[in-house]
Write an enzyme that holds these catalytic residues in place. Structure first.
Site, PDB file in Angstrom:
ATOM      1  N   ARG A   1       0.852  -1.206   0.000  1.00 45.48           N
ATOM      2  CA  ARG A   1       0.000   0.000   0.000  1.00 45.48           C
ATOM      3  C   ARG A   1       0.884   1.252   0.000  1.00 45.48           C
ATOM      4  O   ARG A   1       2.107   1.175   0.034  1.00 45.48           O
ATOM      5  CB  ARG A   1      -0.938  -0.010   1.216  1.00 45.48           C
ATOM      6  CG  ARG A   1      -0.231   0.267   2.509  1.00 45.48           C
ATOM      7  CD  ARG A   1      -1.201   0.476   3.666  1.00 45.48           C
ATOM      8  NE  ARG A   1      -0.471   1.020   4.800  1.00 45.48           N
ATOM      9  CZ  ARG A   1      -0.819   0.867   6.066  1.00 45.48           C
ATOM     10  NH1 ARG A   1      -1.899   0.177   6.378  1.00 45.48           N
ATOM     11  NH2 ARG A   1      -0.095   1.412   7.028  1.00 45.48           N
TER      12      ARG A   1
ATOM     13  N   MET B   1       3.100   4.467  -0.618  1.00 47.59           N
ATOM     14  CA  MET B   1       4.132   4.781  -1.610  1.00 47.59           C
ATOM     15  C   MET B   1       4.702   3.535  -2.252  1.00 47.59           C
ATOM     16  O   MET B   1       5.041   3.540  -3.436  1.00 47.59           O
ATOM     17  CB  MET B   1       5.261   5.558  -0.928  1.00 47.59           C
ATOM     18  CG  MET B   1       4.901   6.987  -0.676  1.00 47.59           C
ATOM     19  SD  MET B   1       6.406   7.876  -0.275  1.00 47.59           S
ATOM     20  CE  MET B   1       6.020   8.340   1.382  1.00 47.59           C
TER      21      MET B   1
ATOM     22  N   ASP C   1       5.608  -7.730   1.736  1.00 51.72           N
ATOM     23  CA  ASP C   1       4.941  -6.988   2.813  1.00 51.72           C
ATOM     24  C   ASP C   1       4.488  -7.967   3.887  1.00 51.72           C
ATOM     25  O   ASP C   1       4.589  -9.194   3.708  1.00 51.72           O
ATOM     26  CB  ASP C   1       3.725  -6.218   2.245  1.00 51.72           C
ATOM     27  CG  ASP C   1       3.417  -4.934   3.019  1.00 51.72           C
ATOM     28  OD1 ASP C   1       3.085  -5.024   4.214  1.00 51.72           O
ATOM     29  OD2 ASP C   1       3.511  -3.841   2.426  1.00 51.72           O
TER      30      ASP C   1
ATOM     31  N   ASP D   1       8.647  -9.913   6.735  1.00 50.69           N
ATOM     32  CA  ASP D   1       8.794  -8.934   7.811  1.00 50.69           C
ATOM     33  C   ASP D   1      10.241  -8.455   7.725  1.00 50.69           C
ATOM     34  O   ASP D   1      11.170  -9.220   8.002  1.00 50.69           O
ATOM     35  CB  ASP D   1       8.513  -9.596   9.169  1.00 50.69           C
ATOM     36  CG  ASP D   1       8.757  -8.633  10.331  1.00 50.69           C
ATOM     37  OD1 ASP D   1       9.342  -7.547  10.116  1.00 50.69           O
ATOM     38  OD2 ASP D   1       8.391  -8.985  11.463  1.00 50.69           O
ATOM     39  N   VAL D   2      10.431  -7.203   7.316  1.00 47.32           N
ATOM     40  CA  VAL D   2      11.794  -6.719   7.043  1.00 47.32           C
ATOM     41  C   VAL D   2      12.701  -6.739   8.260  1.00 47.32           C
ATOM     42  O   VAL D   2      13.923  -6.730   8.128  1.00 47.32           O
ATOM     43  CB  VAL D   2      11.799  -5.287   6.427  1.00 47.32           C
ATOM     44  CG1 VAL D   2      11.166  -5.273   5.046  1.00 47.32           C
ATOM     45  CG2 VAL D   2      11.141  -4.276   7.355  1.00 47.32           C
TER      46      VAL D   2
ATOM     47  N   ASN E   1      11.510   0.228   1.068  1.00 45.44           N
ATOM     48  CA  ASN E   1      10.486   1.249   1.298  1.00 45.44           C
ATOM     49  C   ASN E   1       9.741   1.049   2.630  1.00 45.44           C
ATOM     50  O   ASN E   1       9.249   2.016   3.205  1.00 45.44           O
ATOM     51  CB  ASN E   1       9.492   1.205   0.126  1.00 45.44           C
ATOM     52  CG  ASN E   1       8.216   1.946   0.420  1.00 45.44           C
ATOM     53  OD1 ASN E   1       8.156   3.175   0.325  1.00 45.44           O
ATOM     54  ND2 ASN E   1       7.157   1.218   0.822  1.00 45.44           N
TER      55      ASN E   1
ATOM     56  N   TYR F   1      12.103   8.090  15.170  1.00 40.73           N
ATOM     57  CA  TYR F   1      11.888   8.079  13.714  1.00 40.73           C
ATOM     58  C   TYR F   1      13.047   8.794  13.008  1.00 40.73           C
ATOM     59  O   TYR F   1      13.613   8.287  12.040  1.00 40.73           O
ATOM     60  CB  TYR F   1      10.553   8.750  13.385  1.00 40.73           C
ATOM     61  CG  TYR F   1      10.188   8.676  11.921  1.00 40.73           C
ATOM     62  CD1 TYR F   1       9.667   7.511  11.372  1.00 40.73           C
ATOM     63  CD2 TYR F   1      10.369   9.773  11.083  1.00 40.73           C
ATOM     64  CE1 TYR F   1       9.333   7.438  10.022  1.00 40.73           C
ATOM     65  CE2 TYR F   1      10.040   9.709   9.731  1.00 40.73           C
ATOM     66  CZ  TYR F   1       9.525   8.541   9.213  1.00 40.73           C
ATOM     67  OH  TYR F   1       9.195   8.469   7.876  1.00 40.73           O
TER      68      TYR F   1
ATOM     69  N   LYS G   1      15.814   7.230  10.368  1.00 42.90           N
ATOM     70  CA  LYS G   1      15.925   7.700   8.981  1.00 42.90           C
ATOM     71  C   LYS G   1      17.303   8.306   8.683  1.00 42.90           C
ATOM     72  O   LYS G   1      17.804   8.198   7.569  1.00 42.90           O
ATOM     73  CB  LYS G   1      14.801   8.693   8.670  1.00 42.90           C
ATOM     74  CG  LYS G   1      13.408   8.042   8.654  1.00 42.90           C
ATOM     75  CD  LYS G   1      13.294   6.955   7.593  1.00 42.90           C
ATOM     76  CE  LYS G   1      11.888   6.431   7.419  1.00 42.90           C
ATOM     77  NZ  LYS G   1      11.802   5.370   6.380  1.00 42.90           N
TER      78      LYS G   1
ATOM     79  N   VAL H   1       3.700  13.281   2.376  1.00 41.21           N
ATOM     80  CA  VAL H   1       3.082  12.616   1.226  1.00 41.21           C
ATOM     81  C   VAL H   1       1.751  12.016   1.671  1.00 41.21           C
ATOM     82  O   VAL H   1       1.647  11.435   2.766  1.00 41.21           O
ATOM     83  CB  VAL H   1       4.004  11.507   0.657  1.00 41.21           C
ATOM     84  CG1 VAL H   1       3.325  10.785  -0.496  1.00 41.21           C
ATOM     85  CG2 VAL H   1       5.331  12.109   0.194  1.00 41.21           C
TER      86      VAL H   1
HETATM   87  N1  LIG Z   1       3.936   9.382   4.137  1.00 41.95           N
HETATM   88  C1  LIG Z   1       4.873  10.268   4.383  1.00 41.95           C
HETATM   89  O1  LIG Z   1       4.589  11.461   4.536  1.00 41.95           O
HETATM   90  C2  LIG Z   1       6.325   9.849   4.448  1.00 41.95           C
HETATM   91  C3  LIG Z   1       7.297  10.852   4.477  1.00 41.95           C
HETATM   92  C4  LIG Z   1       8.638  10.510   4.491  1.00 41.95           C
HETATM   93  C5  LIG Z   1       9.019   9.173   4.470  1.00 41.95           C
HETATM   94  N2  LIG Z   1       8.049   8.210   4.466  1.00 41.95           N
HETATM   95  C6  LIG Z   1       8.528   6.817   4.418  1.00 41.95           C
HETATM   96  O2  LIG Z   1       8.053   6.226   3.217  1.00 41.95           O
HETATM   97  C7  LIG Z   1       7.878   4.821   3.403  1.00 41.95           C
HETATM   98  C8  LIG Z   1       6.473   4.418   2.976  1.00 41.95           C
HETATM   99  O3  LIG Z   1       5.552   5.129   3.785  1.00 41.95           O
HETATM  100  P1  LIG Z   1       3.991   5.208   3.473  1.00 41.95           P
HETATM  101  O4  LIG Z   1       3.572   6.594   3.802  1.00 41.95           O
HETATM  102  O5  LIG Z   1       3.686   4.649   2.142  1.00 41.95           O
HETATM  103  O6  LIG Z   1       3.440   4.254   4.644  1.00 41.95           O
HETATM  104  P2  LIG Z   1       2.291   3.135   4.671  1.00 41.95           P
HETATM  105  O7  LIG Z   1       2.046   2.839   6.113  1.00 41.95           O
HETATM  106  O8  LIG Z   1       1.138   3.521   3.810  1.00 41.95           O
HETATM  107  O9  LIG Z   1       3.023   1.895   3.986  1.00 41.95           O
HETATM  108  C9  LIG Z   1       4.082   1.224   4.629  1.00 41.95           C
HETATM  109  C10 LIG Z   1       4.067  -0.212   4.164  1.00 41.95           C
HETATM  110  O10 LIG Z   1       5.125  -0.886   4.874  1.00 41.95           O
HETATM  111  C11 LIG Z   1       4.626  -2.106   5.358  1.00 41.95           C
HETATM  112  N3  LIG Z   1       5.376  -2.556   6.536  1.00 41.95           N
HETATM  113  C12 LIG Z   1       5.350  -2.012   7.789  1.00 41.95           C
HETATM  114  N4  LIG Z   1       6.128  -2.741   8.603  1.00 41.95           N
HETATM  115  C13 LIG Z   1       6.654  -3.750   7.847  1.00 41.95           C
HETATM  116  C14 LIG Z   1       7.542  -4.821   8.115  1.00 41.95           C
HETATM  117  N5  LIG Z   1       8.038  -5.027   9.359  1.00 41.95           N
HETATM  118  N6  LIG Z   1       7.878  -5.655   7.107  1.00 41.95           N
HETATM  119  C15 LIG Z   1       7.366  -5.471   5.856  1.00 41.95           C
HETATM  120  N7  LIG Z   1       6.522  -4.481   5.543  1.00 41.95           N
HETATM  121  C16 LIG Z   1       6.170  -3.630   6.536  1.00 41.95           C
HETATM  122  C17 LIG Z   1       3.159  -1.810   5.691  1.00 41.95           C
HETATM  123  O11 LIG Z   1       2.404  -3.018   5.809  1.00 41.95           O
HETATM  124  C18 LIG Z   1       2.767  -0.937   4.515  1.00 41.95           C
HETATM  125  O12 LIG Z   1       2.334  -1.701   3.410  1.00 41.95           O
HETATM  126  C19 LIG Z   1       8.200   4.560   4.871  1.00 41.95           C
HETATM  127  O13 LIG Z   1       9.549   4.136   4.989  1.00 41.95           O
HETATM  128  C20 LIG Z   1       8.010   5.923   5.519  1.00 41.95           C
HETATM  129  O14 LIG Z   1       8.776   6.076   6.700  1.00 41.95           O
HETATM  130  C21 LIG Z   1       6.732   8.506   4.456  1.00 41.95           C
END
Ligand SMILES: NC(=O)c1ccc[n+]([C@@H]2O[C@H](COP(=O)([O-])OP(=O)(O)OC[C@H]3O[C@@H](n4cnc5c(N)ncnc54)[C@H](O)[C@@H]3O)[C@@H](O)[C@H]2O)c1
Length: 262
Positions: A17, A19, A38, A64-65, A91, A155, A159, A188
């Site tokens: 899901r 990004m 995922d 699970d990463v 990601n 966090y 990062k 985002v």
């Molecule tokens: N949304 C934002 O504003 C934003 C900004 C900067 C960075 N990010 C980074 O971008 C990336 C994606 O974020 P997003 O907003 O799409 O989040 P999201 O929560 O919509 O998606 C994250 C995905 O990672 C999966 N996930 C979580 N833990 C996991 C694990 N242990 N093993 C495997 N998969 C796992 C979730 O199931 C999900 O599908 C992340 O690394 C987040 O930190 C997001």
């Protein structure tokens, strides 16, 4: 035209899901076979069905990463099934809003284990197969919280760790023709953003010169570029996709405040 992911095998973690899903759709549209990994298996399966229905090629895999052994098993499975691995997008990530004095030992460990250990395990597990495939490209999703001071301590440190790991891995893996770069999204519009406090989102948008949150597809475009041969001289680099927030947000706000005070 950036279409150099044609016929490549690319693994996207957290691809079910947000990004990650946008990256999977974009890379499949560019001609890659995308391995969507995922912990959300129903969502991963649905995404793969949608990509396939659109004429793309994709498969879903449970991962699970934060589990090093699970990484080893998945990379072996990919090698067995597809015979190669050309790209990896680390990601998957979780939010952790607590600030320094409110951050418990467990929450610190949890955010590090997914956001930083997960990227380390992924880079280390994938590199040998990418080397056998003739080289490749790894893209680590950090954040602007991995480039500037940020209030959510765990966090931010996770990062910043991703930013440092990227540059260190770029040195280690250059002899294997593997490029390693990081992408740094600002705000985002994903589930993560929907969970944030509305006032925080509004204040962030006001501090962003381009005046809106980013779209997942806009981040996916930078990921697709870094995976493509168009980026073949980039390694150890950071691409910031934030509407100008991190680099110009301070003066953007100063000018707005000056207008208020004048
Ligand atoms: N949304 C934002 O504003 C934003 C900004 C900067 C960075 N990010 C980074 O971008 C990336 C994606 O974020 P997003 O907003 O799409 O989040 P999201 O929560 O919509 O998606 C994250 C995905 O990672 C999966 N996930 C979580 N833990 C996991 C694990 N242990 N093993 C495997 N998969 C796992 C979730 O199931 C999900 O599908 C992340 O690394 C987040 O930190 C997001």
């Amino acid at each position: 035209m950036t279409n150099a992911t044609d016929n490549k095998v690319v693994l996207v973690t957290g691809g079910a899901r947000g990004m990650g899903a946008a990256q999977a759709r974009r890379l499949a549209a560019d001609g890659a076979h995308v391995c969507v990994a995922d912990i959300l298996m129903d969502a991963a399966e649905q995404l793969v069905e949608a990509i396939t229905a659109d004429g793309g090629s994709a498969s879903y895999h449970e991962l699970d990463v934060s589990n090093s052994g699970a990484w080893t098993a998945l990379i072996s499975e990919i090698e067995r099934k597809f015979g190669r691995l050309d790209g990896l997008v680390n990601n998957a990530g979780i939010p952790m809003r607590a600030t320094l004095m409110d951050l418990s030992d467990d929450d610190w460990r949890r955010v590090m284990s997914v956001n930083l250990d997960g990227v380390f395990y992924g880079v280390r597990a994938a590199a040998p197969v990418m080397r056998e495939s003739g080289g490749g490209s790894i893209v680590n999703i950090s954040s602007i919280a991995g480039q500037i001071g940020y209030h959510a301590t765990g966090y931010a440190v996770s990062k910043w760790g991703v930013t440092g790991l990227t540059k260190s891995a770029a040195i280690a893996l250059a002899p294997w023709k593997i490029r390693v770069n990081s992408v740094h999204p600002g705000l985002v519009g994903t589930v993560l953003m929907e969970q944030a406090e509305p006032a925080f989102i509004e204040a962030t948008v006001r501090a962003t010169p381009l005046g809106r949150p980013g779209e997942s597809e806009e981040v996916a475009a930078s990921v697709a570029f870094l995976l493509s041969d168009d980026a073949k001289y980039l390694t150890g680099s950071e691409i910031t996709v934030d509407g100008g927030l991190a680099s110009c947000g301070a003066y953007w706000q100063i000018l707005e405040r000056r207008a208020e005070l004048a």
